[in-house]
Write an enzyme that holds these catalytic residues in place. Structure first.
Site, PDB file in Angstrom:
ATOM      1  N   ASP A 340      -3.699  -0.315  -0.441  1.00 33.40           N
ATOM      2  CA  ASP A 340      -3.247  -1.482   0.307  1.00 33.40           C
ATOM      3  C   ASP A 340      -4.239  -1.848   1.404  1.00 33.40           C
ATOM      4  OD1 ASP A 340      -1.138  -0.303  -1.085  1.00 33.40           O
ATOM      5  OD2 ASP A 340       0.370  -1.020   0.314  1.00 33.40           O
ATOM      6  N   GLU A 480       3.117  -0.880 -11.450  1.00 35.90           N
ATOM      7  CA  GLU A 480       3.522   0.520 -11.544  1.00 35.90           C
ATOM      8  C   GLU A 480       4.777   0.738 -12.380  1.00 35.90           C
ATOM      9  OE1 GLU A 480       1.724   2.029  -7.264  1.00 35.90           O
ATOM     10  OE2 GLU A 480       3.689   1.052  -7.325  1.00 35.90           O
ATOM     11  N   LYS A 592       5.920  -5.579 -12.017  1.00 33.63           N
ATOM     12  CA  LYS A 592       6.308  -5.365 -10.624  1.00 33.63           C
ATOM     13  C   LYS A 592       5.547  -6.288  -9.682  1.00 33.63           C
ATOM     14  CE  LYS A 592       6.125  -1.795  -7.026  1.00 33.63           C
ATOM     15  NZ  LYS A 592       5.730  -0.405  -6.698  1.00 33.63           N
ATOM     16  N   GLN A 593       4.231  -6.402  -9.886  1.00 35.69           N
ATOM     17  CA  GLN A 593       3.395  -7.120  -8.929  1.00 35.69           C
ATOM     18  C   GLN A 593       2.123  -7.584  -9.622  1.00 35.69           C
ATOM     19  OE1 GLN A 593       3.214  -3.443  -6.619  1.00 35.69           O
ATOM     20  NE2 GLN A 593       1.010  -3.665  -6.518  1.00 35.69           N
TER      21      GLN A 593
END
Length: 728
Positions: A340, A480, A592-593
């Site tokens: 991140d 993930e 998820k993203q």
């Protein structure tokens, strides 16, 4: 308009709201952050002061940031009745975070159970000018008393060691005493033995009150006793100085005491001077970091709040630690560092605070030896960075967790097979260099990171003899929800770039620092034959892309997964993984993203518009934008802008900008979403402003939302400050 305040105008007693607001009203300065808990306390609150890089060991996940003593505690008693917001009657309430000045102010009009009306006000800040100092100004005024009778007042200020990380207490008191009116506390973490020292004063000039020192190993304090008539006010100021054995001092205790003594030697009332100095430091920061959005108050406040978080959660000078996923604002993720930082936060620091970006990358350089050990233990060469890290560079991802509702033991595979963090760090090193032109950094630190991580990828790939290319099997990509996948496009492409960075930097070193080139090739045992092989791997690593449409397959077999009918879940309040389960979600084509789309965003110059459009149209609808990951919305806004989807970009940006202010994902009590804060800045700079570094020159390609008339900010580029000012 002066859009600099987060305001709370009514008191909501629900615990979820209380805990969320504790995070929102956090103050800090990069050395420490203190959550916005009430001075008087509240049942089941999460009191926390977290210090940059101060950890203690735990059985699971190896270590976590250790909660320091609570320096904010002030207890008020009126005729023996304790002021607290879960008691009595609240007639008026207001709390405000001044983002520009880093202060939190609160005013409460309260009726005690026996009928005394009192107005309690407080102001607190962590000095941005003097990182070891925190301060509180506190007052209690008797507005009305039954029969106009005088009220007996007792006020206790303390340093409380009995605050842990939830149920875990990390501190033991070493010693405690006072020097005249200065109360001091010396404690240490139980396992890592980090020394923490605090010195505090609590001073009042209110006449008729007596002052008493309260010595205690758990909560040493200072108490005032006296009487207030109706209309009278008790005023006091509380100062604290904090030092640890991580600081460059031999004796943290004496350092804390001497620091507070000096504050009073310089002025009899240091609070006002400290506040003025801190405000000046904040003004200097905002001169560099502010982003102006005209005609959109909510967006303006959201942008500034996230920039505020990016400042208070990072040290201005310490390269031994980095910015955690929750910063220093809560216990979520235990203070561990993920990718991140490099992918989401580092662009802000690179363009606005390059000296901080440099330190964050030196943090990774410091951990190279540990990354080499991890690679070797897994049977590979080079440096493999851990998915989660703290100070030692060892893998701190827990191997399993216990489901909070079912009690099921769930394996956590990220520390074993989520590999792309290694390439993310290399990417950040390369981008920092391109923006800053910091050749000294590259020669001393960055080049070794690039070469060592490239060596890892070359050893990690496997050659497919049938197809004559190279594959990376059994990984977890940024999405993930799908584990044990082969040839994740993000991972493979970033590995390819990592190897290319390594090849480019050895060429650069040979031209500009040949001695360093020779030193590193010798240290890493690299030859021209090795570099020839690197070229082959970079050119032949498997990338799953349709040459006709430009569409990438997220990983092998992704297109064959079952589609998920999202229309069945319109009223959901949880992620699709939370609803379907860890194992069931893996058979569905929902993510998820941002995964492929994140690749197209951070390496925007690598792909044409046709490729970006094809992948946006495919992956955007199957991404869980609401509950999948806080990283998703604001980062998606960048690509949306580039594709002319400005309305969608604005909606996504606002989801990111307000994620903590409005607790949109329900987990703000665990701490702010630091990566989302970085993505919010990127959405503004790279999305709506369209800022690009093209062949060593900065350009803009604006896409302002309809309701914005102006977007303005400044960036640092090759040691020069450049203003960006876009108007409709």
């Amino acid at each position: 308009m002066n859009h600099w305040h987060i305001n709370e105008d009514t008191f909501d007693p629900t615990l979820k709201h209380i805990l969320s607001q504790e995070t929102v009203f956090t103050i800090g300065n990069g050395y420490f952050c203190t959550r916005g808990t009430f001075e008087e306390g509240y049942p089941r609150d999460n009191v926390a002061t977290l210090l940059y890089g101060v950890f203690d060991h735990i059985p699971i996940a190896k270590e976590e940031l250790a909660n320091a003593p609570d320096w904010t505690r002030i207890q008020l008693f009126i005729n023996g009745e304790r002021f607290r917001l879960d008691r009595g009657i609240i007639l008026g309430y207001h709390r405000s975070l001044n983002i520009r000045q880093g202060t939190v102010q609160r005013s409460v009009l309260w009726i005690s159970p026996s009928g005394v009306t009192v107005r309690v006000t407080s102001e607190r800040f962590a000095s941005l000018d003097d990182e070891h100092v925190g301060a509180i100004r506190y007052s209690a005024k008797i507005e009305d008393a039954p029969g106009g009778e005088p009220c007996e007042i007792s006020v206790i200020s303390a340093l409380n060691t009995a605050e842990g990380n939830y149920d875990v207490l990390h501190l033991e008191t070493v010693d405690q005493s006072n020097v005249d009116d200065i109360q001091w506390l010396h404690c240490e973490t139980k396992k890592t033995l980090v020394q923490i020292a605090m010195a505090t004063t609590f001073d009042s000039e209110t006449t008729g009150f007596t002052k008493e020192i309260l010595n205690s190993d758990i909560a040493p304090g200072i108490r005032y006793n006296g009487v207030l008539q109706q209309g009278q006010t008790f005023d006091a100021t509380k100062l604290v100085t904090i030092y640890t054995s991580r600081d460059a001092v031999n004796d943290p205790r004496n350092a804390a005491i001497q620091h507070i003594q000096k504050l009073f030697a310089d002025t009899k009332q240091p609070y006002d001077q400290l506040l003025a100095n801190s405000r000046e430091a904040w003004n200097a920061f905002w001169e560099r970091a502010d982003i102006l959005i005209v005609e959109d108050k909510e967006a303006q406040i959201g942008a500034r709040y996230n920039i505020y978080q990016l400042r208070i959660n990072v040290s201005s000078h310490d390269s031994r630690y980095s910015v955690a996923a929750k910063g220093l604002t809560g216990f979520g993720y235990r203070g561990h560092i993920f990718h991140d930082t490099e992918i989401f936060m580092l662009p802000f620091y690179t363009y606005v605070m390059p000296e901080v970006a440099r330190n964050l990358l030196i943090y990774r350089y410091r951990l190279l030896d540990a990354a080499r050990v991890k690679a070797a233990n897994n049977g590979f060469q080079g440096a493999q960075f851990p998915w989660e890290s703290t100070l030692s560079g060892e893998e701190t991802t827990p191997s399993s967790i216990i489901h909070p509702e079912t009690g099921e033991v769930i394996p956590v595979l990220n520390g074993f097979i989520e590999l792309h963090i290694t390439a993310s760090i290399a990417y950040a090193v390369w981008r920092y260099w391109r923006v800053t032109g910091d050749d000294t950094f590259m020669e001393k630190f960055g080049a070794e990171i690039l070469l060592d991580t490239a060596l890892f990828w070359v050893s990690r790939v496997e050659e497919d003899p049938e197809r004559g290319d190279y594959v990376i099997n059994d990984v977890i990509g940024p999405d993930e929800w799908h584990e044990h996948v082969n040839n994740n496009t993000f991972t493979n492409y970033m590995a390819k770039k990592n190897i290319e960075y390594g090849l480019a930097i050895i060429d650069w070193l040979e031209q500009h620092a040949p001695e360093k080139a020779e030193q590193l090739t010798s240290k890493l045992d690299l030859s021209e034959q090795d570099f020839s092989h690197w070229h082959d791997v970079a050119n032949k690593i498997r990338i799953l892309q349709d040459p006709q449409t430009g569409l990438f397959e997220q990983f092998e077999g992704f297109f064959n997964l079952e589609p998920l009918d999202q229309s069945k879940y319109h009223n959901r309040t949880d992620s699709y993984q939370g609803i379907l389960g860890v194992h069931a979600i893996q058979k569905y084509r929902v993510i998820k993203q941002a995964d492929v789309l994140m690749l197209l965003t951070i390496l925007a110059e690598e792909f044409d518009e046709k490729t970006k459009r094809a992948n946006w149209d495919y992956y955007y609808p199957i991404t869980d934008h609401d509950y999948g990951s806080s990283l998703t919305p604001a980062l998606h806004a960048i690509l949306a802008c580039e594709l002319g989807e400005t309305q969608i970009a604005y909606k996504l940006f606002m989801k990111g900008a307000l994620v903590d202010i409005k607790n949109l994902r329900g987990n703000t009590p665990e701490g702010i979403h630091a990566a989302c804060s970085g993505a919010v800045w990127q959405a503004l700079a790279f999305g709506f402003a369209g800022l690009r570094n093209e062949d060593g020159k900065l350009t803009t390609h604006p896409h302002l939302p309809e309701n914005w008339s102006r977007l303005a900010f400044s960036v640092q580029f090759h040691s020069k400050e450049l203003p960006v000012d876009i108007t409709r």
